[in-house]
Structure formats: structure tokens, C-alpha cells
Design an enzyme around this catalytic site. Structure first.
Site, PDB file in Angstrom:
ATOM      1  N   LYS A 133     -12.570   1.919  12.323  1.00 18.07           N
ATOM      2  CA  LYS A 133     -11.284   2.286  12.909  1.00 18.07           C
ATOM      3  C   LYS A 133     -11.419   2.575  14.408  1.00 18.07           C
ATOM      4  O   LYS A 133     -10.529   2.246  15.207  1.00 18.07           O
ATOM      5  CB  LYS A 133     -10.695   3.485  12.177  1.00 18.07           C
ATOM      6  CG  LYS A 133     -10.166   3.152  10.790  1.00 18.07           C
ATOM      7  CD  LYS A 133      -9.001   2.178  10.868  1.00 18.07           C
ATOM      8  CE  LYS A 133      -8.296   2.001   9.561  1.00 18.07           C
ATOM      9  NZ  LYS A 133      -7.107   1.136   9.674  1.00 18.07           N
ATOM     10  N   GLY A 137       0.813  -1.204   0.000  1.00 19.92           N
ATOM     11  CA  GLY A 137       0.000   0.000   0.000  1.00 19.92           C
ATOM     12  C   GLY A 137       0.849   1.257   0.000  1.00 19.92           C
ATOM     13  O   GLY A 137       2.085   1.215   0.105  1.00 19.92           O
ATOM     14  N   PHE A 138       0.200   2.384  -0.106  1.00 19.08           N
ATOM     15  CA  PHE A 138       0.860   3.689  -0.182  1.00 19.08           C
ATOM     16  C   PHE A 138       1.775   3.912   1.027  1.00 19.08           C
ATOM     17  O   PHE A 138       2.991   4.104   0.902  1.00 19.08           O
ATOM     18  CB  PHE A 138      -0.234   4.760  -0.278  1.00 19.08           C
ATOM     19  CG  PHE A 138       0.216   6.188  -0.183  1.00 19.08           C
ATOM     20  CD1 PHE A 138       1.447   6.594  -0.672  1.00 19.08           C
ATOM     21  CD2 PHE A 138      -0.621   7.143   0.376  1.00 19.08           C
ATOM     22  CE1 PHE A 138       1.847   7.931  -0.594  1.00 19.08           C
ATOM     23  CE2 PHE A 138      -0.242   8.476   0.449  1.00 19.08           C
ATOM     24  CZ  PHE A 138       0.996   8.866  -0.023  1.00 19.08           C
ATOM     25  N   ILE A 139       1.209   3.844   2.219  1.00 16.31           N
ATOM     26  CA  ILE A 139       1.985   4.097   3.426  1.00 16.31           C
ATOM     27  C   ILE A 139       2.881   2.907   3.742  1.00 16.31           C
ATOM     28  O   ILE A 139       4.046   3.080   4.135  1.00 16.31           O
ATOM     29  CB  ILE A 139       1.050   4.424   4.604  1.00 16.31           C
ATOM     30  CG1 ILE A 139       0.299   5.734   4.319  1.00 16.31           C
ATOM     31  CG2 ILE A 139       1.828   4.526   5.914  1.00 16.31           C
ATOM     32  CD1 ILE A 139      -0.863   5.999   5.244  1.00 16.31           C
ATOM     33  N   TYR A 150     -16.389   3.526   7.693  1.00  9.97           N
ATOM     34  CA  TYR A 150     -14.923   3.482   7.736  1.00  9.97           C
ATOM     35  C   TYR A 150     -14.422   4.008   9.077  1.00  9.97           C
ATOM     36  O   TYR A 150     -13.621   3.358   9.760  1.00  9.97           O
ATOM     37  CB  TYR A 150     -14.343   4.303   6.587  1.00  9.97           C
ATOM     38  CG  TYR A 150     -12.862   4.565   6.719  1.00  9.97           C
ATOM     39  CD1 TYR A 150     -11.948   3.517   6.685  1.00  9.97           C
ATOM     40  CD2 TYR A 150     -12.381   5.864   6.889  1.00  9.97           C
ATOM     41  CE1 TYR A 150     -10.575   3.757   6.816  1.00  9.97           C
ATOM     42  CE2 TYR A 150     -11.026   6.109   7.016  1.00  9.97           C
ATOM     43  CZ  TYR A 150     -10.123   5.051   6.979  1.00  9.97           C
ATOM     44  OH  TYR A 150      -8.787   5.284   7.117  1.00  9.97           O
TER      45      TYR A 150
END
Length: 337
Positions: free
Chosen positions: A157, A11-13, A153
Site C-alpha cells: 500500500k 467488496g465490503f467497502i 500488505y
């Protein structure tokens, strides 16, 4: 050599964090489901770049597959787990809510079970600024109540935070939750606004500007973000003997070795100013399509980063114009624009 298991490593991070850890002498075990939420080729290319390092190992698997995740963890015995993998995106949660239950609730439960069985020295898990929900007092601090999520979402979290706290309390598992604030930068996610804006400006197609542009975000450059995570690796929380021992800014739990930390740039930037930075970097003006606020969105986010500074001595510093220039340069090179 310490070993870190990074979920969501393609993924991006996850890509940026894995690269930083490898550069600093860690062995990294990456676990990623390669889901098609966005272009899988981008994820594959991130992994291919990481695989050029001899101390990176990649395994493709879903968080929901407990036995595969457990087998990998037992085989590699990481001292630290950084759990980044998740079903991301506010808007997509309206279309496919079950994906958030499967990945973010069931998947995170599986990570907690693996961390408990291994007895890892530190579990770090990604949360989001979206958990602040309908809160209006800003900047957001880790001690604020977060009982008003505005999307599934965000709710998933917030549930992760509660689940992790219970495991930290029951099993003495040192756990740090970090809340991200609007991350951007090279190798980013194509579904995110900064990526879509850049694509549309360069293609001379209209960009959708919600709430008529009257929105503010704490934009955080990705390399600043992962530097914060890296420094938190070395700061596992411990159960305090008394509240008087801690900083008044500390979110350390009185009942568990558990802490929540904001990682943001510490300033709110107007969306229209962010768009103008993209226009300058692209060398052309955007065609703007002004629209009302989207369902589930918030008008502003802004992080109080005092606790991050107190714990690590670090504060993200990349200003938006500089970060956007780096992203647009990457975008032009990657797509040959």
C-alpha cells in the site's frame, strides 16, 4: 449524470460506496475479480443487490488483466475512478505474498495506466493505516513519515502511494489517497476481527485476543467511511503555487496534484471495550483465549482527522456501541441466528 468506476465493487467497502453513489444519482461501473479469499457468495449477493439499480453495471475481471480493465474503461468513460480492489489482510500476506504483488502492485499499476489514458478528473485510491507501521507518535497525521511498514500488505500500500504520486506528477492526474482505519459494519469481511468475534460469541466458541487485549484501534463504521470518500470525490487536489496557500495540516504535494487523507473515527478504542460492545449486542459473554501479539501487527492505531474535516466539513461520528449493534443485527438476520 457522472459515471464512477469502482474497483472492488463486490467488496465490503466497494459495495457500500457503490450503493451510496447510486442513491446520490451517479452511474456506477463496478469491476471485481470475485476472488475466493473469503466466501464468494457474500460478494455475489452484494453485487446482486447493486444490480437492482438501473444505473449499476458490473463486470467480473481481475485487476491484473489490463486489457479487460482498459476495454471496460474506454467503453464507459468514467469521469472518476475509485480504486478499492486489493488483496487485503495482514496475516494472509505471510501465507501468500505473491497475491499482494499481483493485485496490489501490478493491479494498481494497471488502474493508474487506465486513469492516465482516460485523463480522468479525479483518481481516488485506497491505502491503509497499516502504512504508519512502527510509528509511535499518535494520533497519526498524513504528514508523518511512513518508512517502517511491518507487513508486505502495508508495504504494498505504501508502494501504491508512491506509484500514484509519480503518475500525478508526470501526467497531472489529480489523485487522492485515503488511509482507512479498522473499518467495520454490515456486509463486512468474514476474515476481520469484528466478524469473527461476533460469530464465535454467538456460537459459544473461544475468541483469540492478541497481546492479552492490550491493543487499541480507531474503529470506523463503514457508512461513515464511504461518506468521507463520497465527499472527497468533489475535492480533487490541484498543484499549489506556494506552500503558504495551504493549511498546515494539508498533505498536498509540492510537486503534483496529489494528497493523502486519513478517514477514521478520530478516537482510539481499547480492544477489550470493543469486545464488550459485541458481548452486549449479542447478549452473551465471550470465552476469551488470550495470546501474545501477532507478527506484523501493531499495538495501536489512531487517526488525526483534521484534514478530512478541513476539506469536506465532515467527521465520522458513529460510536462503537451503536455501530456494533447494527452489525450484530445484520449478522443475525443474514445468517438466521
Amino acid at each position: 449524470m457522472r459515471t464512477v468506476l469502482v474497483t472492488g465493487s463486490a467488496g465490503f467497502i466497494g459495495y457500500h460506496l457503490s450503493r451510496l453513489l447510486l442513491d446520490e444519482g451517479f452511474a456506477v461501473v463496478g469491476y471485481d475479480g470475485m476472488t475466493d479469499y473469503y466466501d464468494v457468495r457474500l460478494k455475489e449477493q452484494r453485487h446482486q443487490r447493486l444490480l437492482q439499480h438501473q444505473h449499476f453495471r458490473a463486470e467480473i475481471g481481475m485487476l491484473e488483466d489490463f486489457e479487460q480493465l482498459r476495454e471496460l474503461a474506454l467503453d464507459t468513460r468514467p469521469e472518476i475512478i475509485v480504486h478499492l480492489a486489493a488483496q487485503a489482510g495482514v496475516r494472509y500476506s505471510f501465507e501468500n505474498p505473491r497475491a499482494y504483488v499481483d493485485a496490489n502492485l501490478v493491479g494498481s499499476f494497471n488502474v493508474l495506466e487506465v486513469a492516465r489514458e482516460l485523463g480522468v478528473g479525479h483518481l481516488l485510491m485506497a491505502s491503509t493505516s497499516s502504512v504508519y507501521g512502527a510509528n509511535e507518535a499518535m494520533p497519526f497525521t498524513e504528514l508523518d513519515k511512513c518508512d517502517t511498514p511491518l507487513s508486505l500488505y502495508a508495504a504494498s500500500k505504501k508502494a501504491n502511494e508512491a506509484m500514484a504520486h509519480s503518475y500525478a506528477h508526470l501526467w497531472g492526474l489529480p489523485t487522492t489517497m485515503f488511509r482507512f482505519f479498522t473499518v467495520y459494519g454490515p456486509w463486512g469481511r468474514p476474515d476481520m476481527a469484528f466478524f469473527k468475534f461476533t460469530k464465535e460469541v454467538l456460537e459459544d466458541t473461544p475468541i483469540d485476543v492478541y497481546n492479552d487485549g492490550d491493543m487499541y484501534r480507531d474503529f470506523t463504521f463503514v457508512t461513515d467511511l464511504v461518506r468521507g470518500i463520497r465527499l472527497l470525490l468533489d475535492t480533487p487536489p490541484s498543484l499549489p503555487e506556494g506552500r503558504g496557500e495551504t493549511s498546515p495540516h494539508d498533505s498536498i504535494s509540492p510537486a503534483a496534484p496529489y494528497r493523502v487523507v486519513n478517514i477514521g473515527n478520530g478516537e482510539k478504542v481499547r480492544l477489550l471495550d470493543f469486545i464488550e460492545a459485541i458481548e452486549r449486542a449479542c447478549g452473551r459473554k465471550a470465552v476469551r483465549n488470550y495470546l501474545p501479539m501477532q507478527k506484523g501487527d501493531v499495538q495501536a492505531t489512531w487517526a488525526d482527522t483534521t484534514l478530512l474535516r478541513e476539506l469536506t466539513g465532515y467527521a465520522p461520528q458513529t460510536r462503537v456501541p451503536e455501530g456494533i449493534e447494527q452489525f450484530v443485527a445484520w449478522y443475525r438476520e443474514y445468517y438466521g441466528v
